[in-house]
Design a protein around this motif. Structure first.
Motif, PDB file in Angstrom:
ATOM      1  N   SER A  32      18.150 -20.125 -10.550  1.00 12.62           N
ATOM      2  CA  SER A  32      16.848 -20.111  -9.898  1.00 12.62           C
ATOM      3  C   SER A  32      16.948 -20.917  -8.611  1.00 12.62           C
ATOM      4  O   SER A  32      17.993 -21.485  -8.306  1.00 12.62           O
ATOM      5  CB  SER A  32      15.787 -20.706 -10.831  1.00 12.62           C
ATOM      6  N   PRO A  88      15.197  -6.053 -16.371  1.00 10.53           N
ATOM      7  CA  PRO A  88      14.351  -7.161 -16.822  1.00 10.53           C
ATOM      8  C   PRO A  88      14.093  -7.166 -18.323  1.00 10.53           C
ATOM      9  O   PRO A  88      13.833  -8.229 -18.901  1.00 10.53           O
ATOM     10  CB  PRO A  88      13.056  -6.957 -16.038  1.00 10.53           C
ATOM     11  N   SER A  93      13.494 -11.403 -18.413  1.00 13.06           N
ATOM     12  CA  SER A  93      12.475 -11.797 -17.433  1.00 13.06           C
ATOM     13  C   SER A  93      11.175 -11.019 -17.610  1.00 13.06           C
ATOM     14  O   SER A  93      10.101 -11.511 -17.247  1.00 13.06           O
ATOM     15  CB  SER A  93      13.010 -11.631 -16.007  1.00 13.06           C
ATOM     16  N   GLY A  98       6.668 -14.643 -14.833  1.00 13.75           N
ATOM     17  CA  GLY A  98       5.701 -13.799 -14.158  1.00 13.75           C
ATOM     18  C   GLY A  98       6.288 -12.796 -13.185  1.00 13.75           C
ATOM     19  O   GLY A  98       5.553 -12.032 -12.566  1.00 13.75           O
ATOM     20  N   LYS A  99       7.589 -12.779 -13.028  1.00 11.88           N
ATOM     21  CA  LYS A  99       8.213 -11.802 -12.144  1.00 11.88           C
ATOM     22  C   LYS A  99       9.486 -11.273 -12.783  1.00 11.88           C
ATOM     23  O   LYS A  99      10.088 -11.934 -13.640  1.00 11.88           O
ATOM     24  CB  LYS A  99       8.542 -12.419 -10.782  1.00 11.88           C
ATOM     25  N   GLN A 100       9.883 -10.084 -12.387  1.00 10.22           N
ATOM     26  CA  GLN A 100      11.074  -9.471 -12.956  1.00 10.22           C
ATOM     27  C   GLN A 100      12.307  -9.873 -12.153  1.00 10.22           C
ATOM     28  O   GLN A 100      12.288  -9.844 -10.919  1.00 10.22           O
ATOM     29  CB  GLN A 100      10.924  -7.957 -12.982  1.00 10.22           C
ATOM     30  N   VAL A 101      13.341 -10.246 -12.852  1.00  9.71           N
ATOM     31  CA  VAL A 101      14.609 -10.578 -12.218  1.00  9.71           C
ATOM     32  C   VAL A 101      15.502  -9.349 -12.248  1.00  9.71           C
ATOM     33  O   VAL A 101      15.808  -8.811 -13.320  1.00  9.71           O
ATOM     34  CB  VAL A 101      15.306 -11.759 -12.931  1.00  9.71           C
ATOM     35  N   LYS A 102      15.903  -8.897 -11.058  1.00  2.46           N
ATOM     36  CA  LYS A 102      16.797  -7.747 -10.930  1.00  2.46           C
ATOM     37  C   LYS A 102      17.915  -8.116  -9.972  1.00  2.46           C
ATOM     38  O   LYS A 102      17.666  -8.415  -8.800  1.00  2.46           O
ATOM     39  CB  LYS A 102      16.052  -6.522 -10.402  1.00  2.46           C
TER      40      LYS A 102
END
Length: 210
Positions: A32, A88, A93, A98-102
């Motif tokens: 992160s 995700p 995620s 609250g957000k998608q990790v791609k």
């Protein structure tokens, strides 16, 4: 050769920078706060050679895109979790933040039947599934340390209640692979402080009986 631990993100996931005398380095689990991590590496004057992943849960991969925007690097991961990087649902995620990790990048499949050498760095690759099916630990004899990801922590072990987790498999991984290393080996986990195998064998309640 030495290592530095950089806790990142809301889960304080440990990214590690292992650097050599020539200022080259490898990056473990950039999870992160990519801008912060890139700035840290630049300020130290390190030249990254690769990203090494212990596994592909979102909190261990979330800064990869930022790092690759600065440096063109190979990303090493177990073949079982290559598809997790851009999915995700698989990397978690979609459920936990609250957000998608791609992450879309060129990857290198780890070959766990032989050492991995990158520049001045050489690792023995240990397949340590249980927390996730493609979890890998990296043992570096030059510094007497193992980068264990979310397999073994100071006083605890990786959680196995996530999809694809397996408690019995995790305990087998710890016993058969990590505890076969020298007792003085430093354990560099994915969360929390460093420890040693000797300390965990003496005090970790999950390892009683080993």
């Amino acid at each position: 050769m030495n290592w530095e631990r950089i806790p990142l993100g809301p889960l304080q996931t440990n990214a590690y920078i292992l650097h050599a005398a020539d200022r080259t380095c490898v990056i473990f689990d950039p999870g992160s706060e990519g801008t912060k991590l890139v700035r840290y590496i630049e300020e130290k004057g390190y030249t990254p050679l690769a990203i090494l992943l212990t596994h592909a849960h979102f909190d261990h991969i979330g800064a990869i895109n930022d790092v690759l925007a600065k440096w063109e690097l190979p990303v090493y991961i177990h073949a079982k979790e290559i598809d997790w990087l851009a999915d995700p649902l698989l990397n978690g995620s979609a459920y936990f933040i609250g957000k998608q990790v791609k992450v879309t990048c060129a990857t290198q499949c780890l070959q766990t039947d032989k050492p991995l050498s990158i520049g001045a760095f050489t690792f023995e690759l240990l397949e340590t599934p249980g927390h996730s099916p493609g979890s890998v630990s990296y043992y570096c004899s030059a510094i007497g340390a193992v980068f264990s990801g979310d397999v073994l922590f100071a006083g605890s072990i990786g959680r196995t209640d996530l999809p694809s987790g397996d408690y019995e498999q995790l305990m087998e991984s710890i016993h058969d692979r990590l505890l076969s290393l020298p007792e003085e080996t430093i354990v560099l986990p994915g969360h929390g402080r460093e420890t040693t195998l000797a300390a965990e064998m003496d005090t970790n309640p999950f390892l009683n009986g080993f």
